[in-house]
Design an enzyme around this catalytic site. Structure first.
Site, PDB file in Angstrom:
ATOM      1  N   GLU A   8      88.212   7.127 -24.245  1.00 31.39           N
ATOM      2  CA  GLU A   8      89.328   7.624 -23.249  1.00 31.39           C
ATOM      3  C   GLU A   8      90.692   7.534 -23.860  1.00 31.39           C
ATOM      4  O   GLU A   8      90.949   6.794 -24.724  1.00 31.39           O
ATOM      5  CB  GLU A   8      88.799   6.855 -21.871  1.00 31.39           C
ATOM      6  N   CYS A  11      78.001  15.938 -20.321  1.00 33.25           N
ATOM      7  CA  CYS A  11      79.087  17.041 -19.391  1.00 33.25           C
ATOM      8  C   CYS A  11      78.731  18.634 -20.077  1.00 33.25           C
ATOM      9  O   CYS A  11      78.279  18.848 -20.961  1.00 33.25           O
ATOM     10  CB  CYS A  11      80.336  16.423 -19.724  1.00 33.25           C
ATOM     11  N   CYS A  40      80.391  19.375 -23.243  1.00 32.00           N
ATOM     12  CA  CYS A  40      79.359  19.025 -24.425  1.00 32.00           C
ATOM     13  C   CYS A  40      78.362  19.716 -24.657  1.00 32.00           C
ATOM     14  O   CYS A  40      77.962  20.039 -25.860  1.00 32.00           O
ATOM     15  CB  CYS A  40      79.096  17.330 -24.267  1.00 32.00           C
ATOM     16  N   ASN A  42      82.059   7.229 -26.218  1.00 36.44           N
ATOM     17  CA  ASN A  42      83.113   7.860 -25.656  1.00 36.44           C
ATOM     18  C   ASN A  42      84.579   7.080 -26.095  1.00 36.44           C
ATOM     19  O   ASN A  42      84.562   6.015 -26.149  1.00 36.44           O
ATOM     20  CB  ASN A  42      82.928   8.214 -24.451  1.00 36.44           C
ATOM     21  N   GLU A  62      79.326  12.636 -27.286  1.00 42.34           N
ATOM     22  CA  GLU A  62      78.418  13.744 -27.726  1.00 42.34           C
ATOM     23  C   GLU A  62      79.380  14.282 -28.838  1.00 42.34           C
ATOM     24  O   GLU A  62      79.035  14.875 -30.021  1.00 42.34           O
ATOM     25  CB  GLU A  62      78.019  14.562 -26.678  1.00 42.34           C
TER      26      GLU A  62
END
Length: 134
Positions: A46, A88, A91, A44, A57
């Site tokens: 940010e 989430c 995703c 990921n 993902e």
């Protein structure tokens, strides 16, 4: 854990370590195996403007597409913490574009596999390409 799942897990853990998550400190790694057998993994990423962050993902799907692939055979995510972590909602919909409803999705913690889902279990009654005639 089967050798195939272990390969995905190891790839996801390696990329989880590269996560750029200075705000939440919630590091996630994901790995995809395509129907060709290729494995793609990513962390990921940010951003100070949270909505601009990129999930692991989504990053992994982007790598898959950039390599010219379009079919997810299986997907694994790994995150820390006591709670079971899953993809989430956004995703899940992105995965839906490139996976079948029975595609296995492995939710892992640092110790290994915590639970296996199908895409249909994570995104029931979903909207997909076939709704648009594709």
């Amino acid at each position: 854990m089967t050798p195939a799942i272990r390969e995905l897990f190891d790839a996801a853990v390696a990329d989880q370590a590269r996560s750029y998550s200075p705000y939440s400190q919630f590091k996630v790694g994901a790995a995809i195996r395509t129907t060709s057998g290729a494995v793609y993994a990513a962390p990921n990423i940010e951003n100070a403007a949270y909505p601009q962050s990129i999930c692991a993902e989504a990053s992994t799907i982007a790598l898959m597409i950039a390599a010219g692939e379009h079919e997810i055979a299986e997907l694994l995510t790994v995150c820390d913490g006591e709670m079971l972590g899953t993809c989430c909602g956004g995703c899940r919909q992105k995965i839906r574009e490139f996976a079948k409803l029975d595609t296995p999705i492995y939710a892992c913690g640092p110790e290994g596999l915590r639970r296996t889902f199908t895409l249909d279990e994570l995104l029931p009654f979903s909207f997909g390409p076939e709704h648009l005639g594709h």
